[in-house]
Design an enzyme around this catalytic site. Sequence first.
Site, PDB file in Angstrom:
ATOM      1  N   ARG A   1       0.857  -1.184   0.000  1.00 38.71           N
ATOM      2  CA  ARG A   1       0.000   0.000   0.000  1.00 38.71           C
ATOM      3  C   ARG A   1       0.897   1.240   0.000  1.00 38.71           C
ATOM      4  O   ARG A   1       2.095   1.166   0.282  1.00 38.71           O
ATOM      5  CB  ARG A   1      -0.893  -0.012   1.247  1.00 38.71           C
TER       6      ARG A   1
ATOM      7  N   LYS B   1      -2.211  -7.524  11.307  1.00 39.77           N
ATOM      8  CA  LYS B   1      -3.563  -7.379  11.837  1.00 39.77           C
ATOM      9  C   LYS B   1      -4.576  -7.038  10.747  1.00 39.77           C
ATOM     10  O   LYS B   1      -5.779  -7.177  10.959  1.00 39.77           O
ATOM     11  CB  LYS B   1      -3.620  -6.344  12.960  1.00 39.77           C
ATOM     12  N   ASP B   2      -4.101  -6.593   9.566  1.00 39.62           N
ATOM     13  CA  ASP B   2      -4.985  -6.276   8.454  1.00 39.62           C
ATOM     14  C   ASP B   2      -5.224  -7.472   7.534  1.00 39.62           C
ATOM     15  O   ASP B   2      -5.974  -7.358   6.567  1.00 39.62           O
ATOM     16  CB  ASP B   2      -4.414  -5.133   7.616  1.00 39.62           C
TER      17      ASP B   2
ATOM     18  N   THR C   1     -11.985   6.333  17.267  1.00 40.39           N
ATOM     19  CA  THR C   1     -11.539   5.023  16.790  1.00 40.39           C
ATOM     20  C   THR C   1     -12.649   4.416  15.962  1.00 40.39           C
ATOM     21  O   THR C   1     -13.827   4.621  16.259  1.00 40.39           O
ATOM     22  CB  THR C   1     -11.171   4.061  17.930  1.00 40.39           C
TER      23      THR C   1
ATOM     24  N   SER D   1     -12.290   1.061  15.331  1.00 38.98           N
ATOM     25  CA  SER D   1     -12.099  -0.347  15.670  1.00 38.98           C
ATOM     26  C   SER D   1     -13.138  -0.769  16.701  1.00 38.98           C
ATOM     27  O   SER D   1     -13.194  -0.213  17.804  1.00 38.98           O
ATOM     28  CB  SER D   1     -10.690  -0.545  16.238  1.00 38.98           C
ATOM     29  N   LEU D   2     -13.950  -1.758  16.357  1.00 41.25           N
ATOM     30  CA  LEU D   2     -14.921  -2.266  17.329  1.00 41.25           C
ATOM     31  C   LEU D   2     -14.233  -2.877  18.540  1.00 41.25           C
ATOM     32  O   LEU D   2     -14.746  -2.815  19.660  1.00 41.25           O
ATOM     33  CB  LEU D   2     -15.836  -3.293  16.670  1.00 41.25           C
ATOM     34  N   ARG D   3     -13.072  -3.492  18.320  1.00 38.00           N
ATOM     35  CA  ARG D   3     -12.309  -4.055  19.435  1.00 38.00           C
ATOM     36  C   ARG D   3     -11.963  -2.962  20.438  1.00 38.00           C
ATOM     37  O   ARG D   3     -12.149  -3.132  21.655  1.00 38.00           O
ATOM     38  CB  ARG D   3     -11.039  -4.720  18.896  1.00 38.00           C
ATOM     39  N   ARG D   4     -11.442  -1.837  19.935  1.00 41.25           N
ATOM     40  CA  ARG D   4     -11.094  -0.743  20.835  1.00 41.25           C
ATOM     41  C   ARG D   4     -12.340  -0.116  21.439  1.00 41.25           C
ATOM     42  O   ARG D   4     -12.376   0.214  22.635  1.00 41.25           O
ATOM     43  CB  ARG D   4     -10.275   0.308  20.080  1.00 41.25           C
TER      44      ARG D   4
ATOM     45  N   ARG E   1     -11.435   7.203  10.585  1.00 43.29           N
ATOM     46  CA  ARG E   1     -10.832   6.429   9.497  1.00 43.29           C
ATOM     47  C   ARG E   1      -9.710   7.233   8.875  1.00 43.29           C
ATOM     48  O   ARG E   1      -9.537   8.409   9.138  1.00 43.29           O
ATOM     49  CB  ARG E   1     -11.880   6.088   8.421  1.00 43.29           C
ATOM     50  N   GLY E   2      -8.975   6.584   7.972  1.00 37.62           N
ATOM     51  CA  GLY E   2      -7.862   7.235   7.291  1.00 37.62           C
ATOM     52  C   GLY E   2      -6.531   6.656   7.733  1.00 37.62           C
ATOM     53  O   GLY E   2      -6.446   5.900   8.705  1.00 37.62           O
ATOM     54  N   ASN E   3      -5.465   6.986   7.009  1.00 42.19           N
ATOM     55  CA  ASN E   3      -4.151   6.496   7.408  1.00 42.19           C
ATOM     56  C   ASN E   3      -3.689   7.214   8.669  1.00 42.19           C
ATOM     57  O   ASN E   3      -4.366   8.123   9.177  1.00 42.19           O
ATOM     58  CB  ASN E   3      -3.144   6.646   6.251  1.00 42.19           C
TER      59      ASN E   3
ATOM     60  N   ARG F   1      -5.328  10.535  10.636  1.00 42.51           N
ATOM     61  CA  ARG F   1      -5.924  10.442  11.976  1.00 42.51           C
ATOM     62  C   ARG F   1      -5.295  11.447  12.931  1.00 42.51           C
ATOM     63  O   ARG F   1      -5.998  12.099  13.712  1.00 42.51           O
ATOM     64  CB  ARG F   1      -5.779   9.010  12.513  1.00 42.51           C
TER      65      ARG F   1
ATOM     66  N   CYS G   1     -13.854  -7.524  11.083  1.00 38.04           N
ATOM     67  CA  CYS G   1     -14.016  -6.148  11.555  1.00 38.04           C
ATOM     68  C   CYS G   1     -15.360  -5.934  12.236  1.00 38.04           C
ATOM     69  O   CYS G   1     -15.565  -4.924  12.906  1.00 38.04           O
ATOM     70  CB  CYS G   1     -13.873  -5.183  10.385  1.00 38.04           C
TER      71      CYS G   1
END
Length: 328
Positions: free
Chosen positions: A15, A86-87, A130, A132-135, A152-154, A158, A249
């Site tokens: 990427r 993780k991705d 965030t 992330s549902l985990r976070r 979102r975003g790189n 962020r 996700c």
Amino acid sequence: MEQSTEHSRWVIATRESRLALWQAEHVQALLGARLPEPVELLGMTTRGDQILDRSLSKVGGKGLFVKELETALEDGSAHLAVHSLKDVPMELPPGFVLAATLEREDPRDAWVSPRYASLEALPAGGVVGTSSLRRLTQLRAARPDLRIEPLRGNLDTRLRKLDEGQYDAIVLAAAGLKRLGLAERIRSVFDAGQMLPAAGQGALGIELRADAPQRCPTLWALLQSLNHRPTWLAVHAERAVSRALGGSCSMPLAAHAGFAADGLTLRLEGVLGPGEDASAELRALGLARAEAEAPVQTVAEAEALGLRVVAALRAAGGDRLLAPAHPG
């Protein structure tokens, strides 16, 4: 080392975000020091990079960050792809294989805020960013009084949104900040009891076509020599948890493993929260937690440890949390 004869050059698909390029350049340097042929980068934009107005769980999940890179491997325009592990989906498509993982950077989550030194210091009603549902689920469990807003975003995007005042704080992977020389942005890091990391967080995974041992034996052998075995075994244990529970996700699932001081005993923790569309009753159940440890020297043993944690998570209330995602 045996000289490579398969190709006149080697190409790494990556990427194009600053962090992804750092990661690919790191692998490029390692390979370039050991191969006589040039090692080049093929920068690509993935659908995950393009879709910034919706959560990943709504538009296809983690695979959105790797599909284009896998296409480059398949058509021969690249020989390997470098990913933040993780991705990477827990099940790779047929024809692809995870060849190696490099030594893991700090796997923890980082608290980043210009004003507040920690989660505990943020006043009631504070806004944390965030996607992330985990976070999100772990933040809610610790501080239900906060507002959790999508982000979102790189990494640079962020941080810019935080600096513009859109959030009081954001949560990011410590590894990315450290790799880009931004460790000073970290106000504090979460311990595992506060925020258990995602499976594979902090690790770099190298993906190849499954026929690479035959097509590119020199490259394959070199990657095996670069594979960091403690990281390799730990992430296989973590990914086994996610794979068994259908981790994606849309599921707030965390799994993290690390070796004890003896270098033989692997300790694995897992946390499962209520899903994105969970009822108020399920949200009230909170988080299911489990842990286990065992001597681990092989991938099979690592994955067996992962399945032990899965069983313990289910017994700790995970079955009820999973029910909406797995009806019938």
